[in-house]
Write a protein that holds these residues in place. Sequence first.
Motif, short mmCIF file in Angstrom:
data_model
loop_
_atom_site.label_atom_id
_atom_site.label_comp_id
_atom_site.label_asym_id
_atom_site.label_seq_id
_atom_site.Cartn_x
_atom_site.Cartn_y
_atom_site.Cartn_z
N ALA A 148 15.50 13.20 24.36
CA ALA A 148 15.64 14.58 24.61
C ALA A 148 15.69 15.32 23.11
CB ALA A 148 16.82 14.72 25.45
N THR A 149 15.58 16.59 23.35
CA THR A 149 15.48 17.59 22.20
C THR A 149 16.37 18.67 22.37
OG1 THR A 149 12.99 17.30 22.05
CG2 THR A 149 14.04 19.32 21.10
N ARG A 150 17.30 18.76 21.76
CA ARG A 150 18.21 19.83 21.68
C ARG A 150 17.70 21.23 21.72
NH1 ARG A 150 24.16 20.10 18.36
NH2 ARG A 150 24.97 21.85 19.29
N ILE A 151 18.21 22.15 22.59
CA ILE A 151 17.75 23.63 22.51
C ILE A 151 19.05 24.51 22.54
CG2 ILE A 151 15.70 22.79 23.82
CD1 ILE A 151 16.76 23.84 26.35
N SER A 152 18.62 25.68 22.36
CA SER A 152 19.86 26.46 22.37
C SER A 152 20.13 27.04 23.83
CB SER A 152 19.40 27.94 21.61
OG SER A 152 18.32 28.60 22.21
N GLY A 153 21.24 27.33 24.26
CA GLY A 153 21.68 27.49 25.45
C GLY A 153 23.05 27.20 25.75
N GLY A 154 24.10 28.14 26.29
CA GLY A 154 25.30 27.33 26.87
C GLY A 154 25.98 27.01 25.69
N ASP A 155 26.85 26.00 26.05
CA ASP A 155 27.63 25.28 24.67
C ASP A 155 26.73 23.91 24.27
OD1 ASP A 155 30.14 27.01 24.50
OD2 ASP A 155 30.14 26.21 26.89
N ALA A 156 25.97 23.58 25.29
CA ALA A 156 24.98 22.29 24.64
C ALA A 156 24.02 22.40 25.83
CB ALA A 156 25.86 20.95 24.77
N ALA A 157 22.83 22.12 25.05
CA ALA A 157 21.64 22.15 26.14
C ALA A 157 20.58 21.04 25.40
CB ALA A 157 21.05 23.52 26.46
N PHE A 158 19.73 20.39 26.67
CA PHE A 158 18.60 19.79 25.97
C PHE A 158 17.37 19.82 27.12
CE2 PHE A 158 20.86 17.02 29.04
CZ PHE A 158 19.79 16.31 29.66
N ARG A 159 16.31 19.52 26.62
CA ARG A 159 15.14 19.23 27.58
C ARG A 159 14.52 18.12 27.08
NH1 ARG A 159 11.10 23.98 24.73
NH2 ARG A 159 10.73 22.73 22.69
N VAL A 160 14.04 17.47 28.16
CA VAL A 160 13.19 16.17 28.04
C VAL A 160 11.95 16.10 29.01
CG1 VAL A 160 14.78 15.30 30.00
CG2 VAL A 160 13.85 13.61 28.30
N PHE A 161 11.20 15.47 28.74
CA PHE A 161 10.07 15.05 29.68
C PHE A 161 10.33 13.98 30.54
CE2 PHE A 161 7.33 17.42 26.39
CZ PHE A 161 6.57 18.22 27.40
N ALA A 162 10.87 14.20 31.59
CA ALA A 162 11.03 13.03 32.58
C ALA A 162 9.79 12.39 32.88
CB ALA A 162 11.60 13.49 33.79
N LEU A 163 8.75 12.85 33.05
CA LEU A 163 7.25 12.50 33.27
C LEU A 163 6.29 13.12 32.23
CD1 LEU A 163 7.74 12.47 37.08
CD2 LEU A 163 7.26 10.30 35.80
N PRO A 164 5.31 12.64 32.24
CA PRO A 164 4.28 13.13 31.00
C PRO A 164 4.12 14.86 31.31
CG PRO A 164 3.23 11.19 31.50
CD PRO A 164 4.56 11.43 32.55
N LYS A 165 3.94 15.48 32.62
CA LYS A 165 3.79 16.72 32.84
C LYS A 165 4.94 17.38 33.73
CE LYS A 165 -1.18 16.90 33.19
NZ LYS A 165 -2.36 17.17 34.07
N VAL A 166 6.26 16.83 33.31
CA VAL A 166 7.23 17.27 34.11
C VAL A 166 8.46 17.50 32.87
CG1 VAL A 166 9.25 16.99 36.02
CG2 VAL A 166 6.93 16.31 36.42
N LEU A 167 8.74 18.85 32.68
CA LEU A 167 9.69 19.10 31.51
C LEU A 167 10.87 19.65 32.16
CD1 LEU A 167 10.50 19.29 28.46
CD2 LEU A 167 9.32 21.68 28.77
N LEU A 168 11.96 19.16 31.99
CA LEU A 168 13.18 19.86 32.67
C LEU A 168 14.34 20.12 31.50
CD1 LEU A 168 15.46 17.44 34.73
CD2 LEU A 168 13.64 16.45 33.21
#
Length: 210
Positions: free
Chosen positions: A145-165
């Motif tokens: 997962a990639t750390r992103i800005s937001g809140g006190d801690a946040a990340f985004r991750v490709f659960a599937l090739p076209k599904v980013l959450l």
Amino acid sequence: MPDRQAVDPEEITLYSGVENLPSALWDDLAALKPEVVCRRTGAFRLEDGYALPFLGVEHLVRPEERTISVPSGARRPGFQAGLVLIGYLLHASDEGLAGRMVTPRELEGGALFFQGPHALNVKPVADRYGRDGKSFLARAAEWDATRISGGDAAFRVFALPKVLLAYILHEADDEFPADVTVTVDANTDRHLPLDCIWALVNVVSARLAE
């Protein structure tokens, strides 16, 4: 009243394993042309199925055998993960990412769907990491997962090739309890039905909170 958000559908025997997935899903997947499925989804074609990355682990989906296997030592998918994988192979479109994150309730039909028993199950994550954003990010890092800005801690991750959450944690303080927000790419409903998005959040939240 019990907190509906805390319900784990896989605690219900009927939904406890891949073997309980509806036969119709397997039949529908087996009827599709593999080259079309691979083009739409980013999956790799196998002689007897598809190789599809899910949360950083390659899952081998074999429609004729009605099985989903993973490398030795990896976590075997349960009913909900199986539903997400097959739902994605069946429904993913040729569209790419929108490049804009929204809450699932902002997706078409999402405001009505994601409430009551289908409210997003983030309580286990808030309970587990309410004052520990560092461990929250460390757990997500296991999925690349990639750390992103937001809140006190946040990340985004490709659960599937076209599904980013993304998961955004607001830690608890003396006035407010911990809170977790989930966002998805605005085109996610082009690739997963709403019930599969709900199941995906259930899976991710449960694994985060372990």
